[in-house]
Design an enzyme around this catalytic site. Structure first.
Site, mmCIF file in Angstrom:
data_model
loop_
_atom_site.group_PDB
_atom_site.id
_atom_site.type_symbol
_atom_site.label_atom_id
_atom_site.label_comp_id
_atom_site.label_asym_id
_atom_site.label_seq_id
_atom_site.Cartn_x
_atom_site.Cartn_y
_atom_site.Cartn_z
ATOM 1 N N ASP A 4 0.903 -1.140 0.000
ATOM 2 C CA ASP A 4 0.000 0.000 0.000
ATOM 3 C C ASP A 4 0.946 1.194 0.000
ATOM 4 O OD1 ASP A 4 -1.408 2.315 0.867
ATOM 5 O OD2 ASP A 4 -3.052 0.996 1.434
ATOM 6 N N HIS A 5 1.074 1.852 -1.140
ATOM 7 C CA HIS A 5 2.185 2.808 -1.244
ATOM 8 C C HIS A 5 2.018 3.988 -0.279
ATOM 9 C CE1 HIS A 5 -0.412 5.085 -4.037
ATOM 10 N NE2 HIS A 5 0.391 6.111 -3.856
ATOM 11 N N HIS A 60 -5.793 2.864 1.224
ATOM 12 C CA HIS A 60 -4.987 3.992 1.686
ATOM 13 C C HIS A 60 -5.599 4.701 2.904
ATOM 14 C CE1 HIS A 60 -2.933 3.176 -1.953
ATOM 15 N NE2 HIS A 60 -3.626 3.950 -2.755
#
Ligand code: BG6
Length: 488
Positions: free
Chosen positions: A177-178, A240
């Site tokens: 999950d950047h 996010h």
């Protein structure tokens, strides 16, 4: 300030989907920046793998072009680029067949970390895992990196977890999950758990509410087909925004290690209350009035004039535990909004009594953690308005914009992907999602999405360049609260 770059151990990294959009935009330019920073040891090897039957020379050229194109305006050092490209390998591979696998296995070294980045559609995860196993590439030196979307509901996520677990241990699976790789997100943990100031106040006794906004100016662009099947809930909230919420709300983990942190995040997700339908606002953006051809309305952009998918969502939720009972969490995200701006705000309660009288006004502290742009943390404190004429109060920020406070190094833009890929090589899973976390997140979002389908819910239109539908403003106003402005 001297930056400390510690080279990682030698590794082989295979990027499946090595010619794809994410590889070109993020993964390869990110690796190149780590190469320039001296973090990649000379023995590191990167292998692009994809369906296209192209030569190694063509692949290197394509990657070189991508690095130039996606360098974010930074000047690309040509000597470094030539050295980086010279070590790049390419293998044409069939994810569902046998082509290319023996060649790939032949490239892999036995005595170094082997990372396999699945930058492909989730439908191929199981096929890739199985073939890696068939070619003896799944031993304890191997790890896989998987991209979101990790499923589109609980059942599909569970299936993906099973497909991967057939060949890999959980300790070998890195679900990206950047957002967890963003500098400020990690700083949020440093601020919370590295200072004595905040934690005693970090609960419903002192916090009035928390708001998380991830606003984007871009529309769906060329991703209409994917996006229209997902919408803001699946594309942004389930991953996010929920990850951000977890880091804000979790109990202090005993250690900053993968399981301690992920255990605490999981407890938060499991304690989330179901969201009531009237606590959600969905929206769809309209056309840019100045350039409707280049920036059409959402439905035109996704080529479905009846689409009921949301490009904006705002919702209110609660966490049913001792720390947070009674403190609402407001989440908001959308495309084609007025500014690109992501911020988490902890809005504290007013002082219980004003010794200065009502005319001095009532004030509250706000801790705002800004993810982008202008990363930094600000604490709004109340002081006396300077000058004679009595005691009037005003709010000023204690400002820790990193670029100002830390100079050039503080502003150094290490992209989330670069950081996370280096963590994969180091074997640190702290900033990656565990399988049970992803499933718990879907278990919370599934009933919300099903509810819309059952009610034939239609998103509300909102103007391009706005802050979203008016109903989102009302969602907060009904509670006597306001969203913080979406601004640069
Ligand atoms: C991705 C979403 O995960 O995150 C995109 O799929 C979104 O729709 C992007 O635009 C936002 O990331 P960032 O880092 O630009 O805020």
């Amino acid at each position: 300030m001297v930056s400390r770059v510690i080279p990682v151990d030698p590794f082989d990294l295979v990027i499946f989907g090595g010619t794809g959009d994410l590889a070109r935009r993020k993964i390869l330019p990110g690796l190149f920046r780590r190469f320039c920073a001296g973090q990649m040891p000379p023995e590191a090897r990167i292998i692009g793998a994809a369906r296209a039957d192209i030569s190694e020379a063509d692949y290197r050229e394509m990657v070189g072009d991508a690095i130039e194109e996606f360098s974010d305006g930074a000047v690309v050092d040509q000597d470094h680029l030539a050295a980086f490209l010279a070590d790049l390998t390419y293998v044409a591979i069939d994810a569902k067949g046998e082509n290319g696998w023996r060649e790939l296995a032949g490239h892999m070294r036995r005595d170094v970390v082997r990372a396999f980045y699945f930058s492909v559609a989730p439908g191929l995860f199981g096929d890739l895992a199985e073939r890696l196993n068939n070619h003896g590439l799944t031993d304890e030196k191997s790890r896989i990196v998987v991209e979101k979307p990790f499923g589109r509901d609980l059942a599909t996520a569970q299936q993906l977890n099973r497909d991967l677990a057939a060949f890999f241990d959980e300790t070998q699976i890195y679900r990206i999950d950047h957002y967890l790789g963003k500098e400020t997100v990690q700083n949020l943990m440093a601020v919370r758990f590295g200072n004595v100031l905040f934690e005693p106040l970090w609960n419903s006794q002192f916090v009035d509410h928390i708001q998380i906004t991830v606003a984007e100016t871009v529309g769906v662009g060329g991703r209409g087909e994917y996006y229209d099947k997902s919408g803001a809930m699946r594309d942004m909230v389930q991953n996010h925004l929920m990850q951000l919420l977890c880091l804000i709300a979790m109990e202090p983990p005993a250690r900053f290690d993968p399981d301690a942190v992920r255990d605490e995040k999981l407890k938060v997700i499991r304690a989330l209350e179901p969201v009531e339908p009237h606590h959600i606002v969905r929206g769809q953006y309209g056309a840019d009035t100045e350039d409707p051809i280049a920036h059409p309305d959402y439905r035109t952009a996704v080529a479905d004039l009846k689409s009921a998918t949301e490009s904006f969502i705002a919702l209110k939720t609660h966490i049913a535990n001792w720390r947070w009972a009674g403190t609402p969490f407001y989440l908001r995200t959308g495309k084609r909004l007025v500014a690109r701006s992501s911020e988490i705000s902890i809005v504290f309660k007013e002082t219980p009594h004003s010794i200065f009288g009502e005319e001095a006004g009532r004030h509250r502290n706000v801790l705002s953690i800004r993810l982008q742009p202008n990363e930094g943390i600000k604490l709004g404190v109340t002081i006396k308005e300077p000058g004679p004429g009595g005691m009037r109060l005003m709010d000023v920020p204690l400002d820790m914009t990193f670029a100002d406070a830390l100079g050039e190094e503080g502003a150094e833009n290490v992209d989330a992907y670069e950081r996370l890929i280096m963590d994969v090589i180091r074997g640190n899973q702290t900033l990656f999602m565990r399988g049970d976390e992803v499933e718990a997140a879907w278990a919370w979002t599934d009933p919300i999405i099903k509810g819309w389908q059952q009610r034939n819910d239609v998103p509300k239109p909102y103007d391009s360049h706005s802050a979203g539908p008016d109903a989102a403003t009302q969602l907060m106003r009904r509670d006597g609260r306001e969203w913080r402005e979406v601004a640069l």
